[in-house]
Scaffold this motif. Structure first.
Motif, PDB file in Angstrom:
ATOM      1  N   SER A  59       0.837  -1.208   0.000  1.00 48.18           N
ATOM      2  CA  SER A  59       0.000   0.000   0.000  1.00 48.18           C
ATOM      3  C   SER A  59       0.867   1.252   0.000  1.00 48.18           C
ATOM      4  N   TYR A  60       1.950   1.208   0.802  1.00 46.43           N
ATOM      5  CA  TYR A  60       2.854   2.365   0.865  1.00 46.43           C
ATOM      6  C   TYR A  60       3.533   2.604  -0.482  1.00 46.43           C
ATOM      7  N   LEU A  61       3.984   1.503  -1.107  1.00 50.72           N
ATOM      8  CA  LEU A  61       4.664   1.620  -2.399  1.00 50.72           C
ATOM      9  C   LEU A  61       3.722   2.104  -3.495  1.00 50.72           C
ATOM     10  N   ASN A  62       2.415   1.847  -3.333  1.00 47.89           N
ATOM     11  CA  ASN A  62       1.429   2.250  -4.341  1.00 47.89           C
ATOM     12  C   ASN A  62       0.838   3.633  -4.086  1.00 47.89           C
ATOM     13  N   LEU A  63       1.270   4.298  -2.983  1.00 45.04           N
ATOM     14  CA  LEU A  63       0.694   5.593  -2.644  1.00 45.04           C
ATOM     15  C   LEU A  63       0.907   6.626  -3.745  1.00 45.04           C
ATOM     16  N   ARG A  64       2.095   6.640  -4.332  1.00 45.66           N
ATOM     17  CA  ARG A  64       2.381   7.625  -5.377  1.00 45.66           C
ATOM     18  C   ARG A  64       1.451   7.451  -6.573  1.00 45.66           C
ATOM     19  N   LYS A  65       1.258   6.196  -6.986  1.00 48.46           N
ATOM     20  CA  LYS A  65       0.365   5.928  -8.111  1.00 48.46           C
ATOM     21  C   LYS A  65      -1.059   6.336  -7.765  1.00 48.46           C
ATOM     22  N   GLU A  66      -1.519   5.964  -6.553  1.00 46.43           N
ATOM     23  CA  GLU A  66      -2.874   6.317  -6.138  1.00 46.43           C
ATOM     24  C   GLU A  66      -3.030   7.832  -6.051  1.00 46.43           C
ATOM     25  N   ASN A  67      -1.989   8.506  -5.567  1.00 46.96           N
ATOM     26  CA  ASN A  67      -2.038   9.958  -5.470  1.00 46.96           C
ATOM     27  C   ASN A  67      -2.135  10.591  -6.854  1.00 46.96           C
ATOM     28  N   ASN A  68      -1.356  10.068  -7.805  1.00 47.52           N
ATOM     29  CA  ASN A  68      -1.422  10.587  -9.176  1.00 47.52           C
ATOM     30  C   ASN A  68      -2.793  10.336  -9.795  1.00 47.52           C
ATOM     31  N   ASP A  69      -3.382   9.179  -9.495  1.00 47.35           N
ATOM     32  CA  ASP A  69      -4.730   8.881  -9.997  1.00 47.35           C
ATOM     33  C   ASP A  69      -5.745   9.880  -9.447  1.00 47.35           C
ATOM     34  N   LEU A  70      -5.607  10.209  -8.156  1.00 48.28           N
ATOM     35  CA  LEU A  70      -6.522  11.176  -7.537  1.00 48.28           C
ATOM     36  C   LEU A  70      -6.343  12.564  -8.138  1.00 48.28           C
ATOM     37  N   ILE A  71      -5.083  12.929  -8.430  1.00 45.65           N
ATOM     38  CA  ILE A  71      -4.823  14.235  -9.037  1.00 45.65           C
ATOM     39  C   ILE A  71      -5.486  14.323 -10.404  1.00 45.65           C
ATOM     40  N   GLN A  72      -5.354  13.257 -11.205  1.00 42.98           N
ATOM     41  CA  GLN A  72      -5.968  13.256 -12.529  1.00 42.98           C
ATOM     42  C   GLN A  72      -7.492  13.313 -12.437  1.00 42.98           C
ATOM     43  N   GLU A  73      -8.043  12.594 -11.461  1.00 34.63           N
ATOM     44  CA  GLU A  73      -9.487  12.613 -11.270  1.00 34.63           C
ATOM     45  C   GLU A  73      -9.959  13.997 -10.844  1.00 34.63           C
ATOM     46  N   ASN A  74      -9.203  14.622  -9.937  1.00 34.33           N
ATOM     47  CA  ASN A  74      -9.539  15.966  -9.475  1.00 34.33           C
ATOM     48  C   ASN A  74      -9.432  16.972 -10.603  1.00 34.33           C
ATOM     49  N   LEU A  75      -8.408  16.802 -11.443  1.00 34.64           N
ATOM     50  CA  LEU A  75      -8.226  17.692 -12.588  1.00 34.64           C
ATOM     51  C   LEU A  75      -9.407  17.594 -13.537  1.00 34.64           C
ATOM     52  N   ALA A  76      -9.841  16.364 -13.816  1.00 29.73           N
ATOM     53  CA  ALA A  76     -10.988  16.173 -14.710  1.00 29.73           C
ATOM     54  C   ALA A  76     -12.253  16.802 -14.128  1.00 29.73           C
ATOM     55  N   LEU A  77     -12.445  16.643 -12.821  1.00 31.17           N
ATOM     56  CA  LEU A  77     -13.628  17.213 -12.170  1.00 31.17           C
ATOM     57  C   LEU A  77     -13.605  18.736 -12.215  1.00 31.17           C
ATOM     58  N   LYS A  78     -12.427  19.338 -11.988  1.00 31.81           N
ATOM     59  CA  LYS A  78     -12.316  20.793 -12.030  1.00 31.81           C
ATOM     60  C   LYS A  78     -12.674  21.322 -13.414  1.00 31.81           C
ATOM     61  N   ASN A  79     -12.176  20.658 -14.452  1.00 34.40           N
ATOM     62  CA  ASN A  79     -12.464  21.119 -15.812  1.00 34.40           C
ATOM     63  C   ASN A  79     -13.927  20.902 -16.194  1.00 34.40           C
ATOM     64  N   LYS A  80     -14.506  19.802 -15.712  1.00 37.20           N
ATOM     65  CA  LYS A  80     -15.938  19.582 -15.957  1.00 37.20           C
ATOM     66  C   LYS A  80     -16.764  20.652 -15.252  1.00 37.20           C
ATOM     67  N   LEU A  81     -16.349  21.038 -14.045  1.00 37.35           N
ATOM     68  CA  LEU A  81     -17.064  22.079 -13.301  1.00 37.35           C
ATOM     69  C   LEU A  81     -16.990  23.406 -14.040  1.00 37.35           C
ATOM     70  N   GLU A  82     -15.814  23.728 -14.598  1.00 34.78           N
ATOM     71  CA  GLU A  82     -15.679  24.977 -15.344  1.00 34.78           C
ATOM     72  C   GLU A  82     -16.584  24.976 -16.578  1.00 34.78           C
ATOM     73  N   LYS A  83     -16.689  23.833 -17.257  1.00 34.27           N
ATOM     74  CA  LYS A  83     -17.579  23.731 -18.418  1.00 34.27           C
ATOM     75  C   LYS A  83     -19.033  23.913 -18.005  1.00 34.27           C
ATOM     76  N   PHE A  84     -19.385  23.307 -16.874  1.00 36.52           N
ATOM     77  CA  PHE A  84     -20.757  23.411 -16.393  1.00 36.52           C
ATOM     78  C   PHE A  84     -21.084  24.847 -16.002  1.00 36.52           C
ATOM     79  N   LYS A  85     -20.149  25.526 -15.329  1.00 38.27           N
ATOM     80  CA  LYS A  85     -20.375  26.925 -14.946  1.00 38.27           C
ATOM     81  C   LYS A  85     -20.514  27.805 -16.173  1.00 38.27           C
ATOM     82  N   SER A  86     -19.686  27.533 -17.194  1.00 39.47           N
ATOM     83  CA  SER A  86     -19.781  28.310 -18.428  1.00 39.47           C
ATOM     84  C   SER A  86     -21.107  28.068 -19.133  1.00 39.47           C
ATOM     85  N   LEU A  87     -21.579  26.831 -19.089  1.00 39.52           N
ATOM     86  CA  LEU A  87     -22.873  26.504 -19.689  1.00 39.52           C
ATOM     87  C   LEU A  87     -23.997  27.260 -18.997  1.00 39.52           C
TER      88      LEU A  87
END
Length: 270
Positions: A59-87
């Motif tokens: 689990s410790y060795l996989n933390l970096r990968k899991e953290n990167n996955d969360l960052i990508q997921e958060n990035l996608a959500l932020k951009n979707k939110l910006e699109k929704f606000k613009s809409l």
């Protein structure tokens, strides 16, 4: 081989005794249910502990990968939110909606801090995103806790960020619960405390009030967190939400309307 034979010859009685002990132990375990159950229980406890430690290590060795996955997921959500606000803005304004990007104003680009200065009068941060990633000058840099600074130089793969801990940094800021605006700057002292200037005298200021970006610029969107009012003596001191000495994952904010806004502002200045 010769050494092995010499070892067996030298310790043959001890090895024979050990063999008898193992045979006796095996006979006891096989012929007595109580001892067998205790042995199985002890073995399960030991192997269970080993498996748990192995699982924790994995689990410790996989933390970096899991953290990167969360960052990508958060990035996608932020951009979707910006699109929704613009809409929503387009619908409220009864304008034609671009179905490709919904007239989206902001886009988030993820990155990491490569080098961080926080102890000088004029501090800069180097990030691992540059022109090939869509990063250029005058783009906001933030993380999940709040503002960090704005880009002022960019190469192909890297960019330099003028930190909010830079005496040349001036950022439009406001009180979250009121309409009073001011200018955020830094006096060069504590790396976790900045100053809010040019607030009208009639503004009611309480310790603990939340300060956010004002949105009156083409760089920072409105509502990005900054910090809370720490004191209101000679200056309005703001305790930052970010620990500026400990930065890692960041977001660069691209404003699709930046050039248009600048063109209008420059025309009005003529």
């Amino acid at each position: 081989m010769q050494q092995l034979l010499y070892f067996i010859q030298k310790y043959k009685y001890f090895l024979f005794f050990l063999l008898l002990q193992i045979i006796a132990f095996a006979l006891i375990i096989n012929n007595h249910s109580y001892h067998r159950s205790k042995f199985v229980s002890s073995a399960s406890f030991i192997t269970g502990g080993l498996y748990e430690k192995k699982s924790n290590l994995n689990s410790y060795l996989n933390l970096r990968k899991e953290n990167n996955d969360l960052i990508q997921e958060n990035l996608a959500l932020k951009n979707k939110l910006e699109k929704f606000k613009s809409l929503l803005d387009s619908v409220e304004a009864k304008t034609l909606v671009d179905t490709d990007n919904y007239n989206q104003q902001f886009e988030y680009i993820n990155g990491r801090v490569y080098k961080n200065e926080f102890h000088k009068p004029y501090n800069y941060i180097t990030i691992n995103r540059g022109e090939k990633h869509g990063v250029k000058e005058e783009m906001a840099v933030v993380n999940d806790k709040g503002i960090i600074g704005m880009t002022d130089e960019a190469s192909s793969s890297y960019a330099r960020v003028r930190s909010i801990l830079n005496r040349n940094s001036k950022i439009n800021a406001r009180f979250k619960n009121s309409g009073y605006f001011g200018s955020l700057s830094w006096n060069g002292e504590n790396h976790n405390i900045v100053q809010l200037l040019d607030i009208p005298r009639e503004a009611k200021i309480n310790i603990g009030d939340t300060i956010i970006t004002g949105g009156n610029s083409a760089i920072f969107p409105k509502g990005i967190l900054i910090g809370t009012v720490l004191s209101n003596d000679e200056n309005i001191n703001i305790k930052l939400f970010n620990d500026m000495s400990n930065l890692d994952n960041i977001y660069i904010i691209k404003n699709f309307h930046q050039q248009e806004i600048k063109a209008v502002e420059n025309k009005n200045d003529e």
